[in-house]
Every structure is written in structure tokens, then in C-alpha cells.
Design an enzyme around this catalytic site. Structure first.
Site, PDB file in Angstrom:
ATOM      1  N   ASN A   1       0.874  -1.169   0.000  1.00 21.50           N
ATOM      2  CA  ASN A   1       0.000   0.000   0.000  1.00 21.50           C
ATOM      3  C   ASN A   1       0.911   1.219   0.000  1.00 21.50           C
ATOM      4  O   ASN A   1       1.502   1.550   1.021  1.00 21.50           O
ATOM      5  CB  ASN A   1      -0.896  -0.025   1.254  1.00 21.50           C
ATOM      6  CG  ASN A   1      -1.759   1.225   1.368  1.00 21.50           C
ATOM      7  OD1 ASN A   1      -1.757   2.071   0.473  1.00 21.50           O
ATOM      8  ND2 ASN A   1      -2.490   1.342   2.468  1.00 21.50           N
ATOM      9  N   TRP A   2       1.027   1.820  -1.163  1.00 24.57           N
ATOM     10  CA  TRP A   2       1.959   2.948  -1.294  1.00 24.57           C
ATOM     11  C   TRP A   2       1.406   4.210  -0.639  1.00 24.57           C
ATOM     12  O   TRP A   2       2.117   5.207  -0.526  1.00 24.57           O
ATOM     13  CB  TRP A   2       2.276   3.202  -2.781  1.00 24.57           C
ATOM     14  CG  TRP A   2       3.044   2.102  -3.462  1.00 24.57           C
ATOM     15  CD1 TRP A   2       3.271   0.830  -2.990  1.00 24.57           C
ATOM     16  CD2 TRP A   2       3.702   2.179  -4.731  1.00 24.57           C
ATOM     17  NE1 TRP A   2       4.018   0.120  -3.890  1.00 24.57           N
ATOM     18  CE2 TRP A   2       4.297   0.924  -4.977  1.00 24.57           C
ATOM     19  CE3 TRP A   2       3.835   3.191  -5.701  1.00 24.57           C
ATOM     20  CZ2 TRP A   2       5.018   0.655  -6.145  1.00 24.57           C
ATOM     21  CZ3 TRP A   2       4.549   2.924  -6.870  1.00 24.57           C
ATOM     22  CH2 TRP A   2       5.140   1.661  -7.081  1.00 24.57           C
ATOM     23  N   LYS A   3       0.155   4.182  -0.235  1.00 22.88           N
ATOM     24  CA  LYS A   3      -0.500   5.349   0.397  1.00 22.88           C
ATOM     25  C   LYS A   3      -0.293   6.592  -0.479  1.00 22.88           C
ATOM     26  O   LYS A   3      -0.207   6.457  -1.701  1.00 22.88           O
ATOM     27  CB  LYS A   3      -0.004   5.524   1.832  1.00 22.88           C
ATOM     28  CG  LYS A   3      -0.230   4.243   2.648  1.00 22.88           C
ATOM     29  CD  LYS A   3      -0.078   4.408   4.122  1.00 22.88           C
ATOM     30  CE  LYS A   3      -0.345   3.065   4.805  1.00 22.88           C
ATOM     31  NZ  LYS A   3      -0.283   3.149   6.268  1.00 22.88           N
TER      32      LYS A   3
ATOM     33  N   GLU B   1      -7.144   4.545   7.702  1.00 17.67           N
ATOM     34  CA  GLU B   1      -6.896   5.967   7.433  1.00 17.67           C
ATOM     35  C   GLU B   1      -8.090   6.591   6.722  1.00 17.67           C
ATOM     36  O   GLU B   1      -8.424   7.753   6.943  1.00 17.67           O
ATOM     37  CB  GLU B   1      -5.599   6.116   6.612  1.00 17.67           C
ATOM     38  CG  GLU B   1      -4.372   5.835   7.477  1.00 17.67           C
ATOM     39  CD  GLU B   1      -3.171   5.291   6.742  1.00 17.67           C
ATOM     40  OE1 GLU B   1      -3.112   5.355   5.501  1.00 17.67           O
ATOM     41  OE2 GLU B   1      -2.257   4.776   7.440  1.00 17.67           O
TER      42      GLU B   1
ATOM     43  N   GLU C   1      -5.443  -5.104  10.304  1.00 19.67           N
ATOM     44  CA  GLU C   1      -4.425  -4.087  10.577  1.00 19.67           C
ATOM     45  C   GLU C   1      -4.728  -3.379  11.891  1.00 19.67           C
ATOM     46  O   GLU C   1      -5.541  -2.445  11.918  1.00 19.67           O
ATOM     47  CB  GLU C   1      -4.405  -3.041   9.452  1.00 19.67           C
ATOM     48  CG  GLU C   1      -4.070  -3.590   8.089  1.00 19.67           C
ATOM     49  CD  GLU C   1      -3.471  -2.534   7.180  1.00 19.67           C
ATOM     50  OE1 GLU C   1      -2.433  -2.821   6.580  1.00 19.67           O
ATOM     51  OE2 GLU C   1      -4.015  -1.412   7.092  1.00 19.67           O
TER      52      GLU C   1
ATOM     53  N   GLY D   1       2.479   2.099  10.801  1.00 15.49           N
ATOM     54  CA  GLY D   1       3.449   3.186  10.676  1.00 15.49           C
ATOM     55  C   GLY D   1       4.176   3.523  11.967  1.00 15.49           C
ATOM     56  O   GLY D   1       4.817   4.559  12.071  1.00 15.49           O
TER      57      GLY D   1
ATOM     58  N   SER E   1       3.433  -2.379  10.208  1.00 15.40           N
ATOM     59  CA  SER E   1       4.890  -2.444  10.412  1.00 15.40           C
ATOM     60  C   SER E   1       5.507  -3.778   9.998  1.00 15.40           C
ATOM     61  O   SER E   1       6.458  -4.247  10.631  1.00 15.40           O
ATOM     62  CB  SER E   1       5.252  -2.089  11.867  1.00 15.40           C
ATOM     63  OG  SER E   1       4.804  -0.785  12.179  1.00 15.40           O
TER      64      SER E   1
ATOM     65  N   GLY F   1       2.814  -1.158   4.294  1.00 13.89           N
ATOM     66  CA  GLY F   1       2.869   0.271   4.026  1.00 13.89           C
ATOM     67  C   GLY F   1       4.292   0.704   3.746  1.00 13.89           C
ATOM     68  O   GLY F   1       4.819   0.502   2.646  1.00 13.89           O
ATOM     69  N   GLY F   2       4.943   1.265   4.749  1.00 15.08           N
ATOM     70  CA  GLY F   2       6.283   1.846   4.598  1.00 15.08           C
ATOM     71  C   GLY F   2       7.282   0.994   3.827  1.00 15.08           C
ATOM     72  O   GLY F   2       7.952   1.483   2.919  1.00 15.08           O
TER      73      GLY F   2
HETATM   74  P1  13P Z   1       2.959   0.208   7.694  1.00 13.60           P
HETATM   75  O1  13P Z   1       3.457  -1.047   7.067  1.00 13.60           O
HETATM   76  O2  13P Z   1       3.702   1.432   7.261  1.00 13.60           O
HETATM   77  O3  13P Z   1       2.833   0.081   9.184  1.00 13.60           O
HETATM   78  O4  13P Z   1       1.458   0.432   7.138  1.00 13.60           O
HETATM   79  C1  13P Z   1       0.550  -0.581   7.218  1.00 13.60           C
HETATM   80  C2  13P Z   1      -0.652  -0.218   6.431  1.00 13.60           C
HETATM   81  O5  13P Z   1      -1.423   0.632   6.815  1.00 13.60           O
HETATM   82  C3  13P Z   1      -0.858  -0.909   5.158  1.00 13.60           C
HETATM   83  O6  13P Z   1      -2.132  -0.661   4.667  1.00 13.60           O
END
Ligand code: 13P
Length: 249
Positions: A9-11, A96, A166, A172, A212, A233-234
Site C-alpha cells: 500500500n503505497w498510500k 486511514e 491491521e 506506521g 509495520s 505500508g512503509g
Molecule cells: P505500515 O506497514 O507502514 O505500518 O502500514 C501498514 C498499512 O497501513 C498498510 O495498509
């Protein structure tokens, strides 16, 4: 055996040109044969990234869509737009979006139905806040989210959905749920699906953990019985994403 699914998920990261660079880099490092691999990119990056990953076995994903097919919804993206752009997956109900954009479980349910109607696979997110975990209502909260998201779905459609557990406190923050904590909730989600649709559907549905996830902790999470992959995510914005994919093989 359920095939593992690793989705990035590149957000809200990467301009179209940056996204193209990242997609090229990750494509060169990833072997998408034994696990399903998905890049869920910002809407504006869908076209350039789609061109780059074509034929690689990596699937294209979006991060949201509207539940109506077209019309006066300024700023939104429709399922037909995603479909026409070769999108195969869409993240729906990410925490989010629920928190910052007021998305309700009813919205998520409508979006899941619309995506399935057009052959796009929803990745439905659920998960508790830190306060909910501390007060011991995690499973109850997640069960309510799952039931609301699946409301009105028949088993044949339900089994296509990917569920991403999640925990919000792990997103994050660098604070991953332990593999035991993640397994406990993922098993509870599978049990919820079994209550709704029976054992066969529950055994088919794929449940990811997200929060994470990185190249170091992925293998331990993937070794758990009810964890069928990750929503990342990250670490999906780095070469490290390839290590997470390797951990699933
Ligand atoms: P992180 O991997 O940055 O914690 O994010 C998780 C996330 O929200 C994936 O949708």
C-alpha cells in the site's frame, strides 16, 4: 493450501514519474510466481505503473474507489475506471480512510459489492485502536467490522474477498503485533467467516496481517496458520518489499 498474497500500500507517496521508477526497481527484484503480489498505488500512478508491471505477474491495485458507477462525485474514482485501467485489486475501508475521511462500514460494504460486481478483488481492512486493545474489545470490534463489510454477500463472492487485519496501533509505528497476537485475531476473523458462510468458505478466504511488516518479521508472521500474507505500508516503498515477498515463498 491458500496462496499467500503480499500487497504494497503505497498510500499517498510517489509522483507518477517516481512511481514508475519504483515499479521498475521492485519488478527487477520480485519473483511473483509462488505468491500473489500486488502494488496498490495512488490513483494517478495506476496508468504508468500498470504499463511497467504488465506481463510480470505482479498485479495492479488501487487504494479506494466510489460505490457509484459514475456521476457528480467530484474527485472520486469509479470501479469502471479502475477496471479499464487493468486494476485487479482495491483496498477498501483502510483505517486511514475511516478515520480521516469519515468512511463508514456501510460505505465499505457498498464498495465491496460494487468491486465484486465488476470482477475487482476487494482487500477489506479491519482492526482495532490501542484503546480498544487495552480494554479487551479487539475481537468484538473486528467481528463487527467484518460482519458489516460482508453484509448481503453470498458465499461465492465472500470467498474472493481478501481481509487485511491491521491493528491501528501497529500502522506506521514500527510496533508490530507479535505473531501470536496477529494469529489470534486472524483466526477469530476466519471463525467469523465460518459462522457466516461455513467451513469451506472460511478455509478458502485469505487473511493478511498489516502493521509495520518488514523484511525481518515477515517470515515469522507468515508461518502462522491463519496469516495468508501481508498488507505492507512503509516497507512497500523500498527494495525491502522484495524480501517480504521472498518470505512468503
Ligand atoms: P505500515 O506497514 O507502514 O505500518 O502500514 C501498514 C498499512 O497501513 C498498510 O495498509
Amino acid at each position: 493450501m491458500r496462496k499467500k498474497i503480499i500487497a504494497g500500500n503505497w498510500k499517498m507517496n510517489k509522483t507518477p514519474s517516481e512511481a514508475a521508477e519504483l515499479a521498475k526497481l521492485l519488478k527487477s527484484k520480485i519473483n511473483a510466481e509462488r505468491a500473489d503480489v500486488v502494488f496498490c498505488v495512488p490513483a494517478i500512478d495506476i496508468m504508468p505503473v500498470g504499463e511497467i508491471i504488465k506481463g510480470s505477474g505482479i498485479a495492479l491495485g488501487a487504494q479506494n474507489m466510489h460505490f457509484e458507477e459514475s456521476g457528480a462525485y467530484t474527485g472520486e474514482t469509479s470501479v469502471k475506471m479502475l477496471k479499464d485501467a487493468q486494476v485487479e485489486y482495491v483496498i477498501l475501508g483502510h483505517s486511514e480512510r475511516r478515520e480521516y475521511f469519515g468512511e463508514t462500514s456501510d460505505d465499505v460494504n457498498k464498495k465491496i459489492k460494487k468491486a465484486l460486481e465488476h470482477g475487482i478483488i476487494p482487500i477489506m481492512c479491519c482492526g482495532e485502536t490501542l484503546a480498544q486493545r487495552e480494554t479487551g474489545v479487539t475481537m468484538e470490534h473486528v467481528r463487527i467490522q467484518v460482519k458489516a463489510g460482508f453484509k448481503g454477500l453470498v458465499a461465492e463472492d465472500a470467498q474472493k474477498v481478501v481481509i487485511a487485519y491491521e491493528p491501528i496501533w501497529a500502522i506506521g509505528t514500527g510496533k508490530t503485533a507479535t505473531s501470536a497476537q496477529a494469529q489470534e485475531v486472524c483466526a477469530g476473523i476466519r471463525k467469523t467467516i465460518e459462522e457466516l458462510y461455513g467451513a469451506e468458505t472460511a478455509q478458502k478466504i485469505r487473511i493478511q496481517y498489516g502493521g509495520s511488516v518488514n523484511g525481518k518479521n515477515a517470515a515469522e508472521l507468515f508461518a502462522m496458520a491463519d496469516i495468508d500474507g501481508a498488507l505492507v505500508g512503509g516497507a512497500s516503498l523500498k527494495e525491502e518489499f522484495a524480501d517480504i515477498v521472498s518470505a512468503a515463498e
